[in-house]
Motif scaffolding. Structure first.
Motif, PDB file in Angstrom:
ATOM      1  N   UNK A  67      -2.631  -4.405  -4.731  1.00  0.00           N
ATOM      2  CA  UNK A  67      -1.872  -3.147  -4.716  1.00  0.00           C
ATOM      3  C   UNK A  67      -0.642  -3.229  -5.615  1.00  0.00           C
ATOM      4  N   UNK A  68       0.064  -4.366  -5.568  1.00  0.00           N
ATOM      5  CA  UNK A  68       1.265  -4.532  -6.390  1.00  0.00           C
ATOM      6  C   UNK A  68       0.925  -4.528  -7.879  1.00  0.00           C
ATOM      7  N   UNK A  69      -0.215  -5.125  -8.248  1.00  0.00           N
ATOM      8  CA  UNK A  69      -0.613  -5.163  -9.658  1.00  0.00           C
ATOM      9  C   UNK A  69      -0.922  -3.762 -10.178  1.00  0.00           C
ATOM     10  N   UNK A  70      -1.634  -2.977  -9.367  1.00  0.00           N
ATOM     11  CA  UNK A  70      -1.939  -1.599  -9.779  1.00  0.00           C
ATOM     12  C   UNK A  70      -0.656  -0.789  -9.928  1.00  0.00           C
TER      13      UNK A  70
ATOM     14  N   UNK B  74       0.979   6.502  -7.039  1.00  0.00           N
ATOM     15  CA  UNK B  74      -0.193   7.278  -7.441  1.00  0.00           C
ATOM     16  C   UNK B  74       0.082   8.776  -7.373  1.00  0.00           C
ATOM     17  N   UNK B  75       0.791   9.205  -6.327  1.00  0.00           N
ATOM     18  CA  UNK B  75       1.092  10.631  -6.183  1.00  0.00           C
ATOM     19  C   UNK B  75       1.945  11.125  -7.345  1.00  0.00           C
ATOM     20  N   UNK B  76       3.000  10.379  -7.668  1.00  0.00           N
ATOM     21  CA  UNK B  76       3.889  10.793  -8.761  1.00  0.00           C
ATOM     22  C   UNK B  76       3.182  10.684 -10.106  1.00  0.00           C
ATOM     23  N   UNK B  77       2.349   9.660 -10.295  1.00  0.00           N
ATOM     24  CA  UNK B  77       1.695   9.431 -11.579  1.00  0.00           C
ATOM     25  C   UNK B  77       0.656  10.517 -11.877  1.00  0.00           C
ATOM     26  N   UNK B  78      -0.155  10.876 -10.897  1.00  0.00           N
ATOM     27  CA  UNK B  78      -1.257  11.809 -11.139  1.00  0.00           C
ATOM     28  C   UNK B  78      -0.894  13.268 -10.855  1.00  0.00           C
TER      29      UNK B  78
ATOM     30  N   UNK C 168       0.829  -1.203   0.000  1.00  0.00           N
ATOM     31  CA  UNK C 168       0.000   0.000   0.000  1.00  0.00           C
ATOM     32  C   UNK C 168       0.861   1.250   0.000  1.00  0.00           C
ATOM     33  N   UNK C 169       1.971   1.232   0.738  1.00  0.00           N
ATOM     34  CA  UNK C 169       2.894   2.371   0.772  1.00  0.00           C
ATOM     35  C   UNK C 169       3.450   2.662  -0.620  1.00  0.00           C
ATOM     36  N   UNK C 170       3.936   1.636  -1.305  1.00  0.00           N
ATOM     37  CA  UNK C 170       4.494   1.844  -2.648  1.00  0.00           C
ATOM     38  C   UNK C 170       3.418   2.304  -3.626  1.00  0.00           C
ATOM     39  N   UNK C 171       2.198   1.806  -3.455  1.00  0.00           N
ATOM     40  CA  UNK C 171       1.108   2.237  -4.340  1.00  0.00           C
ATOM     41  C   UNK C 171       0.769   3.705  -4.122  1.00  0.00           C
ATOM     42  N   UNK C 172       0.734   4.150  -2.879  1.00  0.00           N
ATOM     43  CA  UNK C 172       0.413   5.550  -2.578  1.00  0.00           C
ATOM     44  C   UNK C 172       1.427   6.482  -3.246  1.00  0.00           C
ATOM     45  N   UNK C 173       2.707   6.186  -3.104  1.00  0.00           N
ATOM     46  CA  UNK C 173       3.732   7.047  -3.685  1.00  0.00           C
ATOM     47  C   UNK C 173       3.699   6.999  -5.213  1.00  0.00           C
TER      48      UNK C 173
ATOM     49  N   UNK D  67       2.388  -1.873 -10.563  1.00  0.00           N
ATOM     50  CA  UNK D  67       3.142  -2.325 -11.736  1.00  0.00           C
ATOM     51  C   UNK D  67       2.552  -1.763 -13.026  1.00  0.00           C
ATOM     52  N   UNK D  68       1.227  -1.709 -13.089  1.00  0.00           N
ATOM     53  CA  UNK D  68       0.568  -1.155 -14.277  1.00  0.00           C
ATOM     54  C   UNK D  68       0.886   0.320 -14.455  1.00  0.00           C
ATOM     55  N   UNK D  69       0.855   1.077 -13.366  1.00  0.00           N
ATOM     56  CA  UNK D  69       1.157   2.505 -13.446  1.00  0.00           C
ATOM     57  C   UNK D  69       2.612   2.754 -13.833  1.00  0.00           C
ATOM     58  N   UNK D  70       3.509   1.922 -13.320  1.00  0.00           N
ATOM     59  CA  UNK D  70       4.932   2.098 -13.621  1.00  0.00           C
ATOM     60  C   UNK D  70       5.203   1.886 -15.106  1.00  0.00           C
ATOM     61  N   UNK D  71       4.501   0.946 -15.718  1.00  0.00           N
ATOM     62  CA  UNK D  71       4.728   0.641 -17.133  1.00  0.00           C
ATOM     63  C   UNK D  71       4.380   1.811 -18.050  1.00  0.00           C
TER      64      UNK D  71
END
Length: 309
Positions: A138-141, A79-83, A72-77, A143-147
């Protein structure tokens, strides 16, 4: 044991310091003292959470990372950078980032380990299953954003996804200490009942313990402690497994007060030793979490093989 931790800590603070230069000595102390305090907070939060979690599950080779807080921590960060972007306040201001991380992880933990715990009729295995599924989700989301993320933004994001004690914010340290103190005070009665809870559900109920309520509150406390440590320094997955089992093997007692103290001491030794390798051997080219992950993986295999024998 406490003397050994003190010696290691003092050695870390004084390494490479020229004692003839008082200004240099004071500067080194000013830099390294916040690091040591952050290491102690991390060791106490992750170590105590791991001991409590293992006692609740009645299994010494599980860790609180199964609850999904690291993912969840990695997903939050991400999301912040992506959006919003790496130049936003939430990405550059460590205080704002800490508050956002802690708020979101606290809300998610409260929902999962209070509401869903009741919904599953207080079944711990269901809670573990939910945590495992959420970790993958959370990890799947992420990974998708990173791609699809901009490579430059991703390079900036990587620095926040790796545990580090290099730049510790003293304001975050104060807030973390206050939050941990509140959590410990709120759960003081449940922590005192851990010695009875480890006897099993039926035995604990027969001895007058409100088992389901205690387990729900302890699980919530575990996730909040992990949230505080993760929001402050980043995810360190195997640290809890290492120090909790070292404490159990050395102290060989059922008293959780001694076990929690032992995990804090071992946590300080592991983190200080890892940070010394980072600074003096690898010159900041490798983060401390890499050493802990590699060592934790080897130690985990040892525990599995030893338990099988």
């Amino acid at each position: 044991m406490s003397l050994l931790v003190l010696i290691v800590a003092v050695g870390y603070m004084l390494v490479d310091v020229n004692f003839q230069n008082e200004k240099l000595f004071n500067y080194a102390m000013k830099i390294r003292t916040p690091k040591l305090i952050a290491m102690f907070i991390t060791a106490f939060a992750i170590g105590s959470a791991s001991i409590v979690f293992q006692s609740i599950i009645n299994n010494n080779i599980v860790t609180p990372c199964l609850l999904g807080m690291n993912s969840l921590y990695t997903l939050i960060h991400t999301l912040v950078v992506f959006f919003i972007g790496s130049g936003s306040v939430l990405a550059t201001n460590s205080n704002a980032s800490f508050v956002v991380d802690l708020a979101i992880m606290g809300v998610v933990a409260t929902f999962i380990y209070s509401y869903l715990f009741k919904l599953t009729k207080h079944n711990i295995l269901y809670v573990l299953l939910i945590g495992t599924v959420l970790t993958s989700f959370f990890s799947s989301i992420q990974s998708t954003l990173i791609r699809v993320m901009d490579p430059n933004e991703y390079d900036t994001l990587l620095t926040s996804l790796v545990a580090s004690f290099s730049n510790v914010n003293s304001e975050i340290i104060v807030l973390s200490v206050v939050l941990l103190a509140v959590i410990v005070y709120a759960l003081r009665k449940e922590i005192a009942l851990l010695d009875v809870i480890t006897l099993g559900k039926d035995q604990a109920i027969n001895l007058g313990v409100d088992y389901d309520k205690c387990i729900r509150k302890l699980l919530l406390g575990v996730t909040l402690c992990i949230a505080v440590a993760t929001a402050m320094v980043g995810p360190i997955s195997f640290l809890g497994l290492i120090i909790a089992n070292l404490s159990r093997q050395l102290f060989k007692t059922y008293r959780h007060s001694y076990l929690i103290l032992g995990t804090s001491l071992f946590g300080m030794i592991v983190l200080i030793g890892g940070q010394l390798l980072v600074e003096q051997v690898f010159v900041y080219s490798v983060p401390v979490s890499v050493f802990i992950t590699v060592g934790g993986g080897i130690y985990f295999l040892y525990l599995l093989l030893n338990k099988r024998r």
